[in-house]
Design an enzyme around this catalytic site. Structure first.
Site, PDB file in Angstrom:
ATOM      1  N   HIS A 111       0.803  -1.218   0.000  1.00 45.01           N
ATOM      2  CA  HIS A 111       0.000   0.000   0.000  1.00 45.01           C
ATOM      3  C   HIS A 111       0.834   1.265   0.000  1.00 45.01           C
ATOM      4  CE1 HIS A 111      -3.116  -2.963   0.856  1.00 45.01           C
ATOM      5  NE2 HIS A 111      -3.731  -2.210  -0.022  1.00 45.01           N
ATOM      6  N   GLU A 368     -11.298 -10.797  -5.893  1.00 41.57           N
ATOM      7  CA  GLU A 368      -9.887 -10.723  -5.505  1.00 41.57           C
ATOM      8  C   GLU A 368      -9.440 -11.933  -4.691  1.00 41.57           C
ATOM      9  OE1 GLU A 368      -9.146  -7.077  -3.316  1.00 41.57           O
ATOM     10  OE2 GLU A 368     -11.029  -7.205  -2.242  1.00 41.57           O
ATOM     11  N   ASP A 392      -4.735  -8.511  -4.746  1.00 46.41           N
ATOM     12  CA  ASP A 392      -5.065  -9.580  -3.806  1.00 46.41           C
ATOM     13  C   ASP A 392      -5.307 -10.898  -4.519  1.00 46.41           C
ATOM     14  OD1 ASP A 392      -4.901  -8.641  -1.128  1.00 46.41           O
ATOM     15  OD2 ASP A 392      -6.550  -7.274  -1.581  1.00 46.41           O
ATOM     16  N   CYS A 439      -9.208  -3.103 -11.213  1.00 48.28           N
ATOM     17  CA  CYS A 439      -8.722  -1.947 -10.452  1.00 48.28           C
ATOM     18  C   CYS A 439      -7.432  -2.257  -9.695  1.00 48.28           C
ATOM     19  CB  CYS A 439      -9.801  -1.422  -9.507  1.00 48.28           C
ATOM     20  SG  CYS A 439     -10.275  -2.611  -8.239  1.00 48.28           S
TER      21      CYS A 439
END
Ligand code: PEP
Ligand code: MG
Length: 491
Positions: A111, A368, A392, A439
């Site tokens: 992240h 995901e 993920d 995404c």
């Protein structure tokens, strides 16, 4: 507390009697007092133990002339060199002009990497022991393209990088013309390129880069931001107060208004795992295997009040634009049914309060996990749309921690298993006639975006800065060429 004469006398007497220095004596006395309060059988007094430790911890810093590190003091133009960055500290990336990041922990889909990319900050991660090689005031080049860090460069290297910086600026100039063009292949197949954002302010940035909408608003950063704000305001409470319906409503409304009638996909809280938020309602979670634990929709279901508050804010904001709600980490049809049921309840109560809402906000799910991809045919009838979270999906399919540099070489979005899951999900979305987008980070990288396009994806959502780059890339191929490239990867 600082002027408490009894305490001061006790410290003085102890120094005289035991002939130990102030630092030692203070530490012993503070511990003694704090322990006494903790054992008082009175919750209010027990809480004061922390205050004593906090106040005299600061006295100790003064005595030792120790200045605790404060990330807020980092000047513009700095390179941050650290083992890792706490998620609450990553907020500095949006506030200050950080020149680069050199970190020991984290991988390309971590992240902190995603955030750094949003703000155009070069970052290199997985650098073993980097903090012992770089020191305060060293001159550092962070080369995010080659993934290398150069410490105290010589003149030749410095000029070489000056030339590269100028070339980069020229490329940015060239990309400008793509910002206002629709993304198409050379022979005219159209794509929607959306932006991934983490804060409401990034909506303006998305428009500047020519986004067709917001494909993913990661709302967890709102919650982390609130925690940071609370810290800024000097509160030391161990839990952040919850992010109120009002704060969320304003944030969502802002993004919807900025984007006009362009679609805005807002994801419900994806906290847990590596993205810890702390709230009154959500205690500090200690889990043995957090990525497999109480994360995303699982956390929202465990703390339904948090979920309901978020849905209320979303529905109240829904009248200000073109909202879509997206649910993360779905693995089961029953989770979607429960979420849709809670959303129905929220709509009913808002209606009974006379609050205007859009009754028809599409609610879609993220694909995901392997479970979601393989059962996407079962999920489709309950979902208004699919969005593939390839970060993920890769992590959970291969069983590779996306944040761990030791296993980074095995983190492979082009792994046949991952590509097959994507292909199956696209097929099932088409069969059920629901829209599908990507995404995850794959959507914003040239080499993977072209494969996704060849597989039939027409909606790609990425960090805003990548939008003109992907537009330029797609414009260089015909759709047939893209399909040929994809089918070679899927053998
Ligand atoms: C993903 O997993 O691909 C995704 C987009 O969600 P996040 O990166 O926030 O986990
Ligand atoms: Mg995800």
């Amino acid at each position: 507390m600082l002027t408490d004469q009894i305490f001061i006398k006790e410290v003085k007497d102890s120094i005289e009697k035991n002939l130990k220095n102030l630092e030692f004596t203070l530490q012993i006395k503070v511990k003694e007092y704090a322990e006494r309060l903790r054992k008082s059988n009175n919750d209010f007094l027990a809480e004061r133990a922390k205050d004593i430790e906090d106040v005299f911890g600061r006295v100790m810093n003064v005595v030792l002339n120790y200045k605790p590190f404060n990330i807020e003091d980092i000047p513009d133009g700095s390179v941050i060199v650290a083992r890792n960055m706490k998620t609450s500290d990553t907020m500095i990336l949006s506030k200050r002009k950080i020149a680069g990041l050199a970190l020991t922990e984290g991988g390309i889909s971590s992240h902190v990497a995603i955030l750094a990319k949003s703000y155009g900050i070069p970052a290199v991660m997985g650098l073993d022991n980097i903090t012992s090689h770089i020191h305060q005031d060293d001159e550092v080049i962070v080369d995010g393209v080659l993934g290398q860090v150069i410490i105290n460069p010589d003149n030749a290297t410095r000029s070489e990088y000056q030339i590269r910086i100028t070339a980069e600026a020229r490329y940015d100039e060239k990309l400008k013309k793509f910002k206002n063009l629709k993304a198409t292949t050379e022979d005219g197949t159209e794509f929607n390129l959306y932006a991934n954002i983490g804060t409401p302010e990034e909506a303006e940035l998305a428009l500047e880069e020519g986004a067709d909408g917001i494909g993913l608003f990661r709302t967890e950063f709102l919650f982390m931001n609130a925690l940071q704000k609370q810290k800024d305001e000097g509160s030391n409470t161990p839990f952040g107060s919850s992010v109120s319906e009002e704060i969320q409503f304003e944030a969502y409304k802002h993004v919807l208004e900025v984007m006009g009638n362009r679609p805005v996909t807002i994801r419900t809280l994806d906290a847990g795992g590596d993205k810890l938020v702390r709230m009154d309602e959500i205690p500090n979670l200690t889990e043995k295997n957090p990525l497999m634990g109480l994360r995303a929709i699982r956390l929202s279901m465990f703390y339904p009040k948090v979920f309901r508050t978020q849905l209320r804010a979303l529905y109240r904001a829904s009248v200000y634009g073109n909202l879509r709600i997206m649910i993360p980490l779905i693995t089961d049809v029953s989770q979607v049914e429960t979420a849709l049921g809670i959303a129905r309840g929220v709509r009913e109560s808002l209606r009974s309060e006379g609050i205007p809402i859009n009754e028809n906000v599409p609610i879609g799910v993220m694909i995901e996990t392997a479970a979601a991809a393989i059962c996407s045919d079962c999920l489709a009838p309950h979902s208004a749309f699919f969005s593939l979270g390839t970060n993920d999906l890769t992590q959970y399919t291969i069983g590779i921690d996306r944040e761990n540099p030791a296993v980074a070489p095995l983190y492979n979005e082009f792994h046949l298993a991952v590509l097959r899951m994507i292909e199956l999900t696209i097929r099932n979305a088409k069969k059920a006639d629901i829209p599908i987008s990507v995404c995850g980070e794959m959507a914003g990288r040239k080499e993977s975006a072209i494969i996704l396009a060849g597989m039939g994806i027409r909606n790609l959502s990425m960090t805003a800065k990548q939008i003109p780059i992907i537009k330029e890339t797609l414009s260089q191929f015909t759709i047939q060429e893209l399909e040929n490239i994809s089918s070679r990867s899927l053998y």
